[in-house]
Design a protein around this motif. Structure first.
Motif, PDB file in Angstrom:
ATOM      1  N   VAL A  10       0.856  -1.181   0.000  1.00  0.00           N
ATOM      2  CA  VAL A  10       0.000   0.000   0.000  1.00  0.00           C
ATOM      3  C   VAL A  10       0.895   1.235   0.000  1.00  0.00           C
ATOM      4  CG1 VAL A  10      -1.735   1.299   1.306  1.00  0.00           C
ATOM      5  CG2 VAL A  10      -1.854  -1.201   1.214  1.00  0.00           C
ATOM      6  N   ALA A  11       0.579   2.217  -0.856  1.00  0.00           N
ATOM      7  CA  ALA A  11       1.416   3.417  -0.961  1.00  0.00           C
ATOM      8  C   ALA A  11       0.728   4.608  -0.304  1.00  0.00           C
ATOM      9  CB  ALA A  11       1.699   3.736  -2.425  1.00  0.00           C
ATOM     10  N   LEU A  12       1.536   5.406   0.384  1.00  0.00           N
ATOM     11  CA  LEU A  12       1.043   6.619   1.041  1.00  0.00           C
ATOM     12  C   LEU A  12       1.484   7.806   0.185  1.00  0.00           C
ATOM     13  CD1 LEU A  12      -0.392   6.766   3.782  1.00  0.00           C
ATOM     14  CD2 LEU A  12       1.806   7.221   4.848  1.00  0.00           C
ATOM     15  N   VAL A  13       0.508   8.580  -0.298  1.00  0.00           N
ATOM     16  CA  VAL A  13       0.809   9.684  -1.204  1.00  0.00           C
ATOM     17  C   VAL A  13       0.121  10.939  -0.692  1.00  0.00           C
ATOM     18  CG1 VAL A  13       0.601  10.517  -3.587  1.00  0.00           C
ATOM     19  CG2 VAL A  13       0.913   8.094  -3.156  1.00  0.00           C
ATOM     20  N   GLY A  14       0.761  12.089  -0.849  1.00  0.00           N
ATOM     21  CA  GLY A  14       0.101  13.333  -0.449  1.00  0.00           C
ATOM     22  C   GLY A  14       0.980  14.540  -0.682  1.00  0.00           C
ATOM     23  N   ASN A  15       0.370  15.717  -0.539  1.00  0.00           N
ATOM     24  CA  ASN A  15       1.117  16.977  -0.639  1.00  0.00           C
ATOM     25  C   ASN A  15       2.091  17.063   0.527  1.00  0.00           C
ATOM     26  OD1 ASN A  15      -1.510  19.268  -1.830  1.00  0.00           O
ATOM     27  ND2 ASN A  15      -0.506  17.551  -2.786  1.00  0.00           N
ATOM     28  N   GLY A  39      19.177   4.213  -8.354  1.00  0.00           N
ATOM     29  CA  GLY A  39      19.618   5.237  -9.294  1.00  0.00           C
ATOM     30  C   GLY A  39      19.306   6.671  -8.918  1.00  0.00           C
ATOM     31  N   VAL A  40      18.532   6.886  -7.873  1.00  0.00           N
ATOM     32  CA  VAL A  40      18.237   8.266  -7.470  1.00  0.00           C
ATOM     33  C   VAL A  40      18.471   8.419  -5.978  1.00  0.00           C
ATOM     34  CG1 VAL A  40      16.622   8.970  -9.260  1.00  0.00           C
ATOM     35  CG2 VAL A  40      15.797   7.623  -7.334  1.00  0.00           C
ATOM     36  N   THR A  41      18.647   9.660  -5.511  1.00  0.00           N
ATOM     37  CA  THR A  41      18.879   9.871  -4.083  1.00  0.00           C
ATOM     38  C   THR A  41      17.571  10.128  -3.368  1.00  0.00           C
ATOM     39  OG1 THR A  41      19.235  12.202  -4.461  1.00  0.00           O
ATOM     40  CG2 THR A  41      21.180  10.816  -4.364  1.00  0.00           C
ATOM     41  N   VAL A  42      16.570   9.334  -3.673  1.00  0.00           N
ATOM     42  CA  VAL A  42      15.293   9.471  -2.982  1.00  0.00           C
ATOM     43  C   VAL A  42      15.175   8.285  -2.033  1.00  0.00           C
ATOM     44  CG1 VAL A  42      12.802   9.621  -3.272  1.00  0.00           C
ATOM     45  CG2 VAL A  42      14.301  10.598  -5.005  1.00  0.00           C
ATOM     46  N   ALA A  43      14.936   8.602  -0.749  1.00  0.00           N
ATOM     47  CA  ALA A  43      14.858   7.531   0.240  1.00  0.00           C
ATOM     48  C   ALA A  43      13.560   6.759   0.072  1.00  0.00           C
ATOM     49  CB  ALA A  43      14.944   8.114   1.636  1.00  0.00           C
ATOM     50  N   ARG A  44      13.634   5.430   0.198  1.00  0.00           N
ATOM     51  CA  ARG A  44      12.434   4.614   0.182  1.00  0.00           C
ATOM     52  C   ARG A  44      12.161   4.174   1.610  1.00  0.00           C
ATOM     53  NH1 ARG A  44      10.331  -0.471   0.260  1.00  0.00           N
ATOM     54  NH2 ARG A  44       8.763  -0.994  -1.296  1.00  0.00           N
ATOM     55  N   LYS A  45      11.067   4.710   2.175  1.00  0.00           N
ATOM     56  CA  LYS A  45      10.711   4.363   3.542  1.00  0.00           C
ATOM     57  C   LYS A  45       9.517   3.435   3.502  1.00  0.00           C
ATOM     58  CE  LYS A  45       9.980   7.765   6.232  1.00  0.00           C
ATOM     59  NZ  LYS A  45       9.922   8.827   7.248  1.00  0.00           N
ATOM     60  N   SER A  46       9.632   2.292   4.137  1.00  0.00           N
ATOM     61  CA  SER A  46       8.483   1.408   4.186  1.00  0.00           C
ATOM     62  C   SER A  46       8.398   0.776   5.568  1.00  0.00           C
ATOM     63  CB  SER A  46       8.586   0.334   3.110  1.00  0.00           C
ATOM     64  OG  SER A  46       9.619  -0.566   3.428  1.00  0.00           O
ATOM     65  N   ASP A  61       6.011   4.925   2.212  1.00  0.00           N
ATOM     66  CA  ASP A  61       5.772   6.368   2.323  1.00  0.00           C
ATOM     67  C   ASP A  61       6.463   7.043   1.139  1.00  0.00           C
ATOM     68  OD1 ASP A  61       5.142   8.867   3.242  1.00  0.00           O
ATOM     69  OD2 ASP A  61       6.726   8.937   4.764  1.00  0.00           O
ATOM     70  N   LEU A  62       5.682   7.474   0.144  1.00  0.00           N
ATOM     71  CA  LEU A  62       6.282   8.099  -1.043  1.00  0.00           C
ATOM     72  C   LEU A  62       6.550   9.581  -0.751  1.00  0.00           C
ATOM     73  CD1 LEU A  62       4.145   6.358  -3.805  1.00  0.00           C
ATOM     74  CD2 LEU A  62       6.525   5.921  -3.204  1.00  0.00           C
ATOM     75  N   PRO A  63       7.511  10.195  -1.470  1.00  0.00           N
ATOM     76  CA  PRO A  63       7.837  11.600  -1.195  1.00  0.00           C
ATOM     77  C   PRO A  63       6.621  12.510  -1.391  1.00  0.00           C
ATOM     78  CG  PRO A  63       9.427  10.633  -2.721  1.00  0.00           C
ATOM     79  CD  PRO A  63       8.345   9.634  -2.546  1.00  0.00           C
ATOM     80  N   GLU A  75       9.198  13.438  -7.776  1.00  0.00           N
ATOM     81  CA  GLU A  75       7.937  13.247  -8.489  1.00  0.00           C
ATOM     82  C   GLU A  75       8.009  12.046  -9.422  1.00  0.00           C
ATOM     83  OE1 GLU A  75       6.822  17.973  -8.293  1.00  0.00           O
ATOM     84  OE2 GLU A  75       7.827  17.169 -10.041  1.00  0.00           O
ATOM     85  N   GLN A  76       9.170  11.891 -10.066  1.00  0.00           N
ATOM     86  CA  GLN A  76       9.339  10.758 -10.975  1.00  0.00           C
ATOM     87  C   GLN A  76       9.226   9.440 -10.204  1.00  0.00           C
ATOM     88  OE1 GLN A  76       9.662  11.164 -14.377  1.00  0.00           O
ATOM     89  NE2 GLN A  76       9.206   8.983 -14.287  1.00  0.00           N
ATOM     90  N   VAL A  77       9.801   9.413  -9.005  1.00  0.00           N
ATOM     91  CA  VAL A  77       9.734   8.197  -8.194  1.00  0.00           C
ATOM     92  C   VAL A  77       8.283   7.850  -7.860  1.00  0.00           C
ATOM     93  CG1 VAL A  77      10.111   7.380  -5.832  1.00  0.00           C
ATOM     94  CG2 VAL A  77      12.040   8.166  -7.190  1.00  0.00           C
ATOM     95  N   VAL A  78       7.482   8.872  -7.522  1.00  0.00           N
ATOM     96  CA  VAL A  78       6.089   8.611  -7.162  1.00  0.00           C
ATOM     97  C   VAL A  78       5.339   8.033  -8.357  1.00  0.00           C
ATOM     98  CG1 VAL A  78       3.932   9.633  -6.378  1.00  0.00           C
ATOM     99  CG2 VAL A  78       6.085  10.400  -5.393  1.00  0.00           C
ATOM    100  N   ILE A  79       5.517   8.636  -9.530  1.00  0.00           N
ATOM    101  CA  ILE A  79       4.837   8.137 -10.725  1.00  0.00           C
ATOM    102  C   ILE A  79       5.254   6.697 -11.004  1.00  0.00           C
ATOM    103  CG2 ILE A  79       4.523   8.467 -13.209  1.00  0.00           C
ATOM    104  CD1 ILE A  79       5.265  11.425 -12.711  1.00  0.00           C
TER     105      ILE A  79
END
Lengths: 717, 86
Positions: A10-15, A39-46, A61-63, A75-79
């Motif tokens: 389940v993904a958590l998305v929001g502003n 490949g990106v410096t975006v942390a993946r928290k689960s 928890d998506l950015p 944004e690319q990671v979320v998509i």
């Protein structure tokens, strides 16, 4: 840690600023894993989330983001995550959209975009307590009906209210698989979308979803096309005619998406929110004070000096304890191994010393993360960026560069991690590149030693302070032009517009702040720790081997009457002199000769590349006063004051002339001498290219500036 | 018709036009700033740049250079005009 049943994701998305991370912490109860997206410096928290009935799912928890238009790596990671395009990650079985209850319209724009992906959705109206305070009443049943029957629940994650409702809503979304009602695209736009998706699928031979078709049609950024492998030559004609079709129906193709979604949402929200009597938020009043033309900057400086001053003050005590503990451990371990001198030295000087040199900075790092967390969660960070932006925008950075640069005066590593808050990739990279120029606390010991031994005694305490302050400014003086050149001439990344929400002020939640502090510190220890540990062992080996017993015997024989301590120090100095490091130092001394460094200083400089604070203890060894040397140690000062050139054109002159002292300090102010910083830089910039560039650039600059200082000052004095 | 950058603190205006090709305007549109939306200039930063504007119940900061291309109508029927002297 229990594994989620049936592998549901389940993904958590929001502003941003919706309390999404607070909700995530509440749902997972801190049973979390932190990693990185490939490949990106975006942390993946689960984490593992219990749905209230014993069923467990993996919650990711998506950015935070405002729109699915792919403009930044976040944004690319979320998509990609929502479409199931991330290697090693499944497509989420449900999406939880976290919404700020006080601003449904703007928050539901993202929700409406996510609905286009066709996944089952849960809408969480978070911060319900604030909405209630403001007198807003929300008809969740009506909203749920209007959105096609998806669960709509209210919660206040901060207060821990409504969490069970959220769990149940997720369970029902997973069970019923109800998608959210989608927007009705005007006929011509719908046709254009179909054209694009069909052509892209035909050209690339890959399935193209409707949501991907929208990104292809509406985004100026070609990242979706690039990922599909839809080349410019293939897509150009299709996109041009599709966009013309949208334009002919009266919409600008670049504005059609928000226009259609917002028109749809205004109808959806009709009658959902009723405004009753309530208190307006206090944020506007607080801003009148904190962003006041005169008071604002004064308060800003006060807050920053207070925060970062206390980093040094608060960290001082635990740092002393750690140092004490490390020394005590050495004192216990070393005598046990008297019979095995090599093992003794490896353990005491290499391993314990190396780990200790690294751990001693942990208190500062923890406190810095704590303060950065408080600044962010309270909403003041955005105000700080607002106040400072003008000072940074001209050299290509932005207001958000301020806090990382200020933190750099304590330690570069947390500062580098905090550059993640800068959305603009260009400003982020430039900020990360100049952070190591800030005079971190590891540079303090060498400044203190030089000032106490030479500047103070020769020129008085007044000049001592001037030099101390001046050394802290040297890095800044070079950082600004570096950022300017980097952003104007080197970086070819398109800059991001600096559009920044000034969110509602909020009391930070201690659990969230402490938890993030802990996660960041753990990341630092695991990533940087291993690198510096390895380098420390290598440097230890280089300065230990070869070790011929005849050296010690010769020293002992030629000093038969000297005290045992003195002989021991001399033996140690002799060993270092003939070690690989000592030989290497002598060999490369000519490179450092223009800076006025003798071979002993050169060995110190070389040994302190993994960690610059090592210089003081290395000088202690090479100047044979034993390795217990401290910046305030009388013996080391005396030994250095008495040191004279023994050969060459400068024979008889003191080694530590004013010119050499200043050159040494300037060299340390600018040189890249920190293993963890290089490792963190590589990690944050996504490769070793920038880390290597930083190392070469800073070291070359340090050499040039040191040479300039020595050559000018030696002629003037 | 006035560029947003020329509003006085406290002054309202109705967004007349923006340039959807620009990245800044795309961000603002995503936040709900669409033509016809009423906005208010709250204040300038202490150094004169950036600006803080309010629309749709949120406060957003944007740079002066970027606000020059957003055209607002200050004569439209906006809430009470309360410009403060700069």
């Amino acid at each position: 840690m229990s594994t989620p049943d049936a592998g549901l994701l389940v993904a958590l998305v929001g502003n941003p600023n919706t309390g999404k991370s607070t909700l995530f912490n509440a749902l997972t109860g801190l049973r979390q894993r932190v990693g990185n997206y490939p490949g990106v410096t975006v942390a993946r928290k689960s984490g593992t989330c219990d749905l209230g009935d014993g069923q467990k799912v993996e919650l990711v928890d998506l950015p935070g983001l405002y729109s699915l238009a792919a403009a930044s790596p976040d944004e690319q990671v979320v998509i990609d995550a929502l479409s199931g395009n991330i290697a090693g990650d499944r497509r989420p079985d449900a999406v939880v959209l976290v919404v700020d209850s006080t601003n449904l319209l703007r928050n539901l724009f993202l929700a409406s975009q996510v609905a286009e992906l066709g996944r089952p959705v849960v809408i969480v109206l978070n911060q319900a307590d604030v909405a209630k305070e403001q007198g807003l009443r929300i008809d969740t049943e009506l909203l749920s009906r209007r959105l096609g029957g998806v669960p709509v629940v209210m919660s206040s994650a901060w207060k821990g209210e409504g969490i069970l409702d959220v769990r149940r809503a997720i369970a029902s979304a997973v069970a019923n698989q109800t998608p959210m009602k989608r927007v009705a695209w005007p006929t011509n736009i719908a046709a254009a979308l179909t054209d694009v998706a069909t052509a892209a699928a035909a050209d690339t031979g890959k399935p193209v979803t409707e949501a991907e078709g929208q990104r292809l049609l509406f985004d100026t950024n070609p990242s979706t096309a690039d990922r599909l492998g839809w080349t410019l030559a293939q897509r150009d004609k299709t996109l041009r005619s599709a966009r013309d079709r949208v334009r002919n129906s009266g919409y600008n193709p670049m504005a059609a998406e928000p226009l259609v979604h917002y028109a749809h949402l205004r109808i959806v929200l009709e009658g959902v929110v009723t405004e009753g009597a309530g208190k307006a938020g206090r944020s506007a009043a607080v801003d009148r004070l904190l962003l006041h033309r005169f008071l604002g900057p004064v308060l800003f400086l006060g807050i920053m000096l207070g925060f970062f001053g206390s980093v040094f003050w608060l960290a001082k005590f635990p740092m002393e304890w750690i140092q004490f503990g490390v020394d005590a451990l050495k004192g216990v371990v070393a005598p046990q191994l008297e019979a095995y001198p090599m093992l003794q030295s490896l353990l005491a000087d290499g391993i314990i010393g190396g780990v200790g040199a690294f751990l001693v900075f942990l208190p500062q790092i923890l406190i810095l993360f704590l303060f950065i967390g408080i600044l962010e969660d309270s909403g003041y960070m955005a105000r700080a960026a607002f106040i400072m932006d003008r000072l940074f925008s001209w050299c290509g950075l932005n207001g958000k560069s301020f806090v990382p640069l200020l933190s750099g005066f304590a330690c570069a590593i947390p500062s580098l991690l905090s550059t993640r808050t800068i959305e603009d990739p260009k400003a982020r990279l430039a900020t990360a590149f100049v952070v190591p120029f800030m005079s971190c606390s590891a540079r303090f010991p060498i400044y203190a030693l030089m000032c106490a031994a030479f500047i103070g005694p020769l020129y008085g305490p007044g000049w001592q302070s001037v030099v101390m302050i001046g050394m802290h400014c040297v890095g800044l003086f070079f950082a600004v032009p570096t950022a300017f050149v980097l952003t104007r001439l080197v970086l070819k990344v398109k800059p991001h517009p600096f559009v920044l929400e000034l969110p509602r002020y909020q009391m930070p939640k201690p659990r969230d702040v402490l938890w993030r502090m802990w996660q960041n510190a753990a990341e630092f220890v695991s990533k940087a720790g291993t690198v510096i540990f390895a380098i420390t062992i290598i440097v230890w080996a280089l300065s230990y081997f070869p070790r011929d017993a005849s050296v010690a015997e010769r020293i002992k024989a030629s000093n038969p009457t000297a005290a045992e301590e003195v002989v021991k120090a001399k033996v140690q100095a002799a060993y270092v002199e003939q070690s690989y490091m000592g030989r290497f130092g002598k060999a490369v001394q000519p490179i450092f000769d223009p800076l006025g460094f003798d071979w002993k200083i050169t060995v110190g400089v070389l040994a302190s590349f993994p960690a610059r604070e090592v210089i003081v203890s290395t000088l202690g060894v090479t100047y044979s006063v034993g390795e217990g040397a401290k910046a305030d140690g009388q013996h080391l000062r005396k030994a250095m004051q008495d040191a004279k050139w023994s050969e060459g054109p400068r024979a008889g002159a003191p080694i530590f002339s004013l010119a050499a002292v200043l050159a040494l300090m300037v060299f340390f102010a600018l040189c890249s001498q920190c293993g963890p910083t290089i490792a963190t830089l590589a990690q944050e910039t996504g490769g070793w290219k920038w880390a290597a560039g930083s190392f070469v650039y800073m070291t070359a600059l340090a050499w040039l500036a040191g040479t300039a200082v020595y050559q000018v000052v030696i002629r003037l004095t | 018709m006035t560029p947003l950058s020329q509003l006085l603190p406290g002054q309202f205006g109705k967004l007349a036009s923006l340039n959807p090709e620009r990245g800044v305007d795309q961000r603002l549109m995503a936040l709900g700033l669409l033509p016809g939306m009423v906005l208010k200039l709250i204040r300038r930063a202490p150094l004169g740049d950036p600006l803080a504007i309010e629309f749709g119940g949120q406060v957003v900061s944007l740079r002066l250079a970027e606000a020059e291309n957003l055209i607002v109508d200050v004569s439209a029927d906006c809430p009470i005009q309360r410009p403060r002297q700069p």
